[in-house]
Design a protein around this motif. Sequence first.
Motif, PDB file in Angstrom:
ATOM      1  N   GLU A 158       0.811   5.035   3.967  1.00  0.00           N
ATOM      2  CA  GLU A 158       1.311   3.946   4.805  1.00  0.00           C
ATOM      3  C   GLU A 158       2.293   3.102   3.978  1.00  0.00           C
ATOM      4  OE1 GLU A 158      -0.979   0.097   6.469  1.00  0.00           O
ATOM      5  OE2 GLU A 158      -2.211   1.866   6.115  1.00  0.00           O
ATOM      6  N   LEU A 159       3.338   2.573   4.618  1.00  0.00           N
ATOM      7  CA  LEU A 159       4.240   1.651   3.895  1.00  0.00           C
ATOM      8  C   LEU A 159       3.645   0.254   4.004  1.00  0.00           C
ATOM      9  CD1 LEU A 159       7.969   2.498   4.708  1.00  0.00           C
ATOM     10  CD2 LEU A 159       6.810   2.629   2.494  1.00  0.00           C
ATOM     11  N   TYR A 160       3.086  -0.255   2.924  1.00  0.00           N
ATOM     12  CA  TYR A 160       2.387  -1.541   2.978  1.00  0.00           C
ATOM     13  C   TYR A 160       3.367  -2.697   3.107  1.00  0.00           C
ATOM     14  CZ  TYR A 160      -1.809   0.879   1.190  1.00  0.00           C
ATOM     15  OH  TYR A 160      -2.873   1.715   1.011  1.00  0.00           O
ATOM     16  N   SER A 161       3.005  -3.646   3.971  1.00  0.00           N
ATOM     17  CA  SER A 161       3.789  -4.894   4.051  1.00  0.00           C
ATOM     18  C   SER A 161       3.438  -5.727   2.819  1.00  0.00           C
ATOM     19  CB  SER A 161       3.398  -5.665   5.313  1.00  0.00           C
ATOM     20  OG  SER A 161       2.032  -6.045   5.206  1.00  0.00           O
ATOM     21  N   GLN A 162       4.215  -6.781   2.593  1.00  0.00           N
ATOM     22  CA  GLN A 162       3.918  -7.651   1.442  1.00  0.00           C
ATOM     23  C   GLN A 162       2.549  -8.306   1.618  1.00  0.00           C
ATOM     24  OE1 GLN A 162       7.840  -8.739   2.287  1.00  0.00           O
ATOM     25  NE2 GLN A 162       8.355  -9.055   0.144  1.00  0.00           N
ATOM     26  N   LYS A 163       2.241  -8.662   2.870  1.00  0.00           N
ATOM     27  CA  LYS A 163       0.934  -9.289   3.164  1.00  0.00           C
ATOM     28  C   LYS A 163      -0.207  -8.333   2.795  1.00  0.00           C
ATOM     29  CE  LYS A 163      -1.271 -11.572   7.063  1.00  0.00           C
ATOM     30  NZ  LYS A 163      -1.781 -10.735   8.136  1.00  0.00           N
ATOM     31  N   LYS A 164      -0.013  -7.074   3.174  1.00  0.00           N
ATOM     32  CA  LYS A 164      -1.051  -6.069   2.911  1.00  0.00           C
ATOM     33  C   LYS A 164      -1.203  -5.820   1.397  1.00  0.00           C
ATOM     34  CE  LYS A 164      -3.652  -2.573   4.626  1.00  0.00           C
ATOM     35  NZ  LYS A 164      -3.865  -1.637   5.662  1.00  0.00           N
ATOM     36  N   LEU A 165      -0.073  -5.820   0.685  1.00  0.00           N
ATOM     37  CA  LEU A 165      -0.130  -5.622  -0.776  1.00  0.00           C
ATOM     38  C   LEU A 165      -0.952  -6.734  -1.424  1.00  0.00           C
ATOM     39  CD1 LEU A 165       3.563  -4.618  -1.613  1.00  0.00           C
ATOM     40  CD2 LEU A 165       1.545  -3.203  -1.982  1.00  0.00           C
ATOM     41  N   THR A 205      -0.141   2.202  -4.538  1.00  0.00           N
ATOM     42  CA  THR A 205       0.436   1.773  -3.247  1.00  0.00           C
ATOM     43  C   THR A 205       0.980   2.912  -2.386  1.00  0.00           C
ATOM     44  OG1 THR A 205       2.641   1.444  -4.147  1.00  0.00           O
ATOM     45  CG2 THR A 205       1.125  -0.435  -4.260  1.00  0.00           C
ATOM     46  N   ARG A 206       1.340   4.053  -2.999  1.00  0.00           N
ATOM     47  CA  ARG A 206       1.859   5.175  -2.208  1.00  0.00           C
ATOM     48  C   ARG A 206       1.088   6.444  -2.576  1.00  0.00           C
ATOM     49  NH1 ARG A 206       6.880   4.903   0.125  1.00  0.00           N
ATOM     50  NH2 ARG A 206       6.055   6.742   1.212  1.00  0.00           N
ATOM     51  N   LYS A 207       1.150   7.410  -1.670  1.00  0.00           N
ATOM     52  CA  LYS A 207       0.480   8.687  -1.934  1.00  0.00           C
ATOM     53  C   LYS A 207       1.207   9.393  -3.078  1.00  0.00           C
ATOM     54  CE  LYS A 207      -1.557  12.566   0.391  1.00  0.00           C
ATOM     55  NZ  LYS A 207      -2.651  12.398  -0.594  1.00  0.00           N
ATOM     56  N   LEU A 208       0.430   9.922  -4.024  1.00  0.00           N
ATOM     57  CA  LEU A 208       1.017  10.672  -5.135  1.00  0.00           C
ATOM     58  C   LEU A 208       0.757  12.154  -4.921  1.00  0.00           C
ATOM     59  CD1 LEU A 208      -0.355   8.455  -8.068  1.00  0.00           C
ATOM     60  CD2 LEU A 208       1.884   8.286  -6.941  1.00  0.00           C
ATOM     61  N   LEU A 209       1.351  13.003  -5.764  1.00  0.00           N
ATOM     62  CA  LEU A 209       1.024  14.432  -5.691  1.00  0.00           C
ATOM     63  C   LEU A 209      -0.456  14.586  -6.066  1.00  0.00           C
ATOM     64  CD1 LEU A 209       4.196  16.136  -7.257  1.00  0.00           C
ATOM     65  CD2 LEU A 209       3.741  15.516  -4.884  1.00  0.00           C
ATOM     66  N   ASP A 249       7.957  -0.751  -2.588  1.00  0.00           N
ATOM     67  CA  ASP A 249       7.184  -2.003  -2.517  1.00  0.00           C
ATOM     68  C   ASP A 249       8.059  -3.166  -2.944  1.00  0.00           C
ATOM     69  OD1 ASP A 249       4.718  -0.621  -1.981  1.00  0.00           O
ATOM     70  OD2 ASP A 249       4.734  -0.014  -4.084  1.00  0.00           O
ATOM     71  N   LYS A 250       8.238  -4.114  -2.038  1.00  0.00           N
ATOM     72  CA  LYS A 250       9.086  -5.285  -2.372  1.00  0.00           C
ATOM     73  C   LYS A 250       8.203  -6.349  -3.012  1.00  0.00           C
ATOM     74  CE  LYS A 250      12.908  -3.725  -0.536  1.00  0.00           C
ATOM     75  NZ  LYS A 250      12.618  -2.442  -1.173  1.00  0.00           N
ATOM     76  N   LEU A 251       8.199  -6.354  -4.345  1.00  0.00           N
ATOM     77  CA  LEU A 251       7.365  -7.321  -5.056  1.00  0.00           C
ATOM     78  C   LEU A 251       8.247  -8.487  -5.505  1.00  0.00           C
ATOM     79  CD1 LEU A 251       5.251  -4.594  -6.794  1.00  0.00           C
ATOM     80  CD2 LEU A 251       4.345  -6.319  -5.258  1.00  0.00           C
ATOM     81  N   ASP A 252       8.620  -9.317  -4.512  1.00  0.00           N
ATOM     82  CA  ASP A 252       9.476 -10.469  -4.818  1.00  0.00           C
ATOM     83  C   ASP A 252       8.614 -11.631  -5.317  1.00  0.00           C
ATOM     84  OD1 ASP A 252       8.185 -11.267  -2.550  1.00  0.00           O
ATOM     85  OD2 ASP A 252       9.950 -11.257  -1.268  1.00  0.00           O
TER      86      ASP A 252
END
Length: 317
Positions: free
Chosen positions: A31-38, A7-11, A54-57
């Motif tokens: 990019e900061l993914y929205s919950q919809k995008k995730l 979900t996020r860029k790593l080294l 990432d808000k994985l509620d």
Amino acid sequence: MKKILVTRKLLKSNEDRVSKIFDTKLNLNDELYSQKKLIELSKGCDGILSSLTDKLDEQTINQLSNTTKIISNFAVGFGNIDLEAAKKRKIAVTNTPDVLTDATAEITMLLILGAARRASEGIEHAKKSNWKWSADFLIGKQLTGARLGILGMGRIGRAVAKLARAFGMIIHYHNRSKLSSKLEMGAIYHDNIKSLFSVSDILSINCPATKETENIINAESLEYFPTGAIITNSARGDMIDDEAMINALSRRKIYALGLDVYKGEPKLNPGYLNIKDVFILPHLGSATKQTRTAMANLAINNLDEFFKTGRCKNKVN
Ligand code: DGY
């Protein structure tokens, strides 16, 4: 080959490695993914390598792809994930303990020193070149002989204690259970927070964010501290009731505050900005190349172990 959403860029070295082992969907623009995008991106993925942003509620987890069997969080903390919801959907959640202990303990010492020695004010004066040395200029508090209360004596709490001992501090702690004397190394146990806070010249918050620890620093518990105590938080912002803390700082009940984490970060309560005795950092606890590399490698290993054996030693749900 298992398909993984990262979900996020790593080294770079971590992205190369994860792409060798798995068929990956990388986030090259970070990019900061929205919950919809995730939810959308999880389609067809066997696993997700997530991060604390990432808000994985529950709602999000319930809509993840049926193919997703594991969420490997690139962090030791997992407050961003609803563990119960994941469990109900038979999705394993894993974290990255140990590898960030030293880096986080180091940043905790920076918070303690920054708050105690008035580093924010000092930096401002130095930048403006408007200061004049004098015997009482920016006098702060010394760590030698001070009592350090540690709230949460897990791996990070114990690493903070080890560094603080080198500064001549006397260690007190509260934890769900008392440690063995081998792990305590002379630290004094308190079985409740009132007792710990009342002897804490400085308090370091190192416990996990849970329902029980949410707002554990509040209007009532702030009164337990000796007047002029210092508080630092390198764990999670959820532990502090910000309005109560701002009030305690403004009437000098609390002398100074050191923060690396915030409720609703990257935002912070604007009330903190008007107080000169607040030393703030933008969640840098694990931010060294060595540690971030090790964290991502462990998150990748967790995925690998899970797909090979159906189990993972760092599973938290
Ligand atoms: C963690 O791993 O929980 C840290 O806060 C990340 O920096």
